[in-house]
Motif scaffolding. Structure first.
Motif, PDB file in Angstrom:
ATOM      1  N   TYR A   1       2.260   9.892  -1.398  1.00 49.74           N
ATOM      2  CA  TYR A   1       2.510   9.298  -2.688  1.00 49.74           C
ATOM      3  C   TYR A   1       2.934   7.875  -2.657  1.00 49.74           C
ATOM      4  O   TYR A   1       2.546   6.895  -3.738  1.00 49.74           O
ATOM      5  CB  TYR A   1       3.654  10.068  -3.475  1.00 49.74           C
ATOM      6  CG  TYR A   1       4.591   9.729  -4.482  1.00 49.74           C
ATOM      7  CD1 TYR A   1       3.690   9.772  -5.772  1.00 49.74           C
ATOM      8  CD2 TYR A   1       5.539   9.102  -4.468  1.00 49.74           C
ATOM      9  CE1 TYR A   1       4.184   9.483  -7.056  1.00 49.74           C
ATOM     10  CE2 TYR A   1       6.065   8.509  -5.640  1.00 49.74           C
ATOM     11  CZ  TYR A   1       5.503   8.801  -6.790  1.00 49.74           C
ATOM     12  OH  TYR A   1       6.150   8.051  -7.848  1.00 49.74           O
TER      13      TYR A   1
ATOM     14  N   LEU B   1       0.766   4.561  -4.250  1.00 54.39           N
ATOM     15  CA  LEU B   1       1.212   3.647  -5.228  1.00 54.39           C
ATOM     16  C   LEU B   1       1.197   2.255  -4.905  1.00 54.39           C
ATOM     17  O   LEU B   1       0.811   1.168  -5.688  1.00 54.39           O
ATOM     18  CB  LEU B   1       2.887   3.885  -5.509  1.00 54.39           C
ATOM     19  CG  LEU B   1       3.130   5.134  -6.343  1.00 54.39           C
ATOM     20  CD1 LEU B   1       4.699   5.076  -6.358  1.00 54.39           C
ATOM     21  CD2 LEU B   1       2.637   4.944  -7.835  1.00 54.39           C
TER      22      LEU B   1
ATOM     23  N   LEU C   1       4.090  -2.082  -6.750  1.00 53.43           N
ATOM     24  CA  LEU C   1       4.488  -0.519  -6.608  1.00 53.43           C
ATOM     25  C   LEU C   1       4.693  -0.652  -4.999  1.00 53.43           C
ATOM     26  O   LEU C   1       4.966   0.698  -4.502  1.00 53.43           O
ATOM     27  CB  LEU C   1       3.913   0.238  -7.171  1.00 53.43           C
ATOM     28  CG  LEU C   1       3.878   0.250  -8.724  1.00 53.43           C
ATOM     29  CD1 LEU C   1       2.819   1.209  -9.047  1.00 53.43           C
ATOM     30  CD2 LEU C   1       5.131   0.461  -9.466  1.00 53.43           C
TER      31      LEU C   1
END
Length: 127
Positions: free
Chosen positions: A79, A83, A90
């Motif tokens: 995850y 990103l 990010l």
């Protein structure tokens, strides 16, 4: 680095052992540490801590998670890594060791994050 599977020593280690004892003992820049809300990978993790790093500025730092199993850890690491691929804004540093995942924001320089990885704080806590 410890094996990715769980062992009896790893099962008895907590995020406090890693953050408060090992990281601070290694002289890493650790400020306030607080519990994370369950919404951050809730039922896949055993524990989650927010770590403030004073040198990064006010309310800046990262997270340390201890997961129940390798599958949950890999999902969380993926995850954060994805990103960063979607947008440089990010991006964050990630490092997994055993069932622990540390994530620090991109304001931390690579060399500083290497200290969190290369000091082997998590390895020492697992020994």
């Amino acid at each position: 680095m410890a094996a990715c599977g769980s062992n009896s020593k790893e099962a008895s280690v907590t995020t406090n052992d890693v953050v408060i004892q090992s990281f601070k003992d290694d002289g890493l820049d650790i400020g306030d540490v607080s519990d994370l809300e369950n919404k951050e990978f809730g039922d896949t993790r055993k524990e989650g801590k927010r770590i403030l790093v004073p040198s990064l500025g006010e309310d800046a730092g990262g997270r340390l998670f201890m997961f129940k199993d390798k599958k949950g850890l890999e999902k969380a690491k993926s995850y954060y890594d994805e990103l960063g691929k979607e947008s440089p804004l990010l991006y964050s540093h990630t490092h997994a060791n055993g069932l622990f995942l540390i994530q620090m924001n991109s304001d931390m320089k690579d060399a500083e994050f290497e200290k969190f990885k290369n000091k082997n704080s998590m390895d020492k806590a697992l020994k």
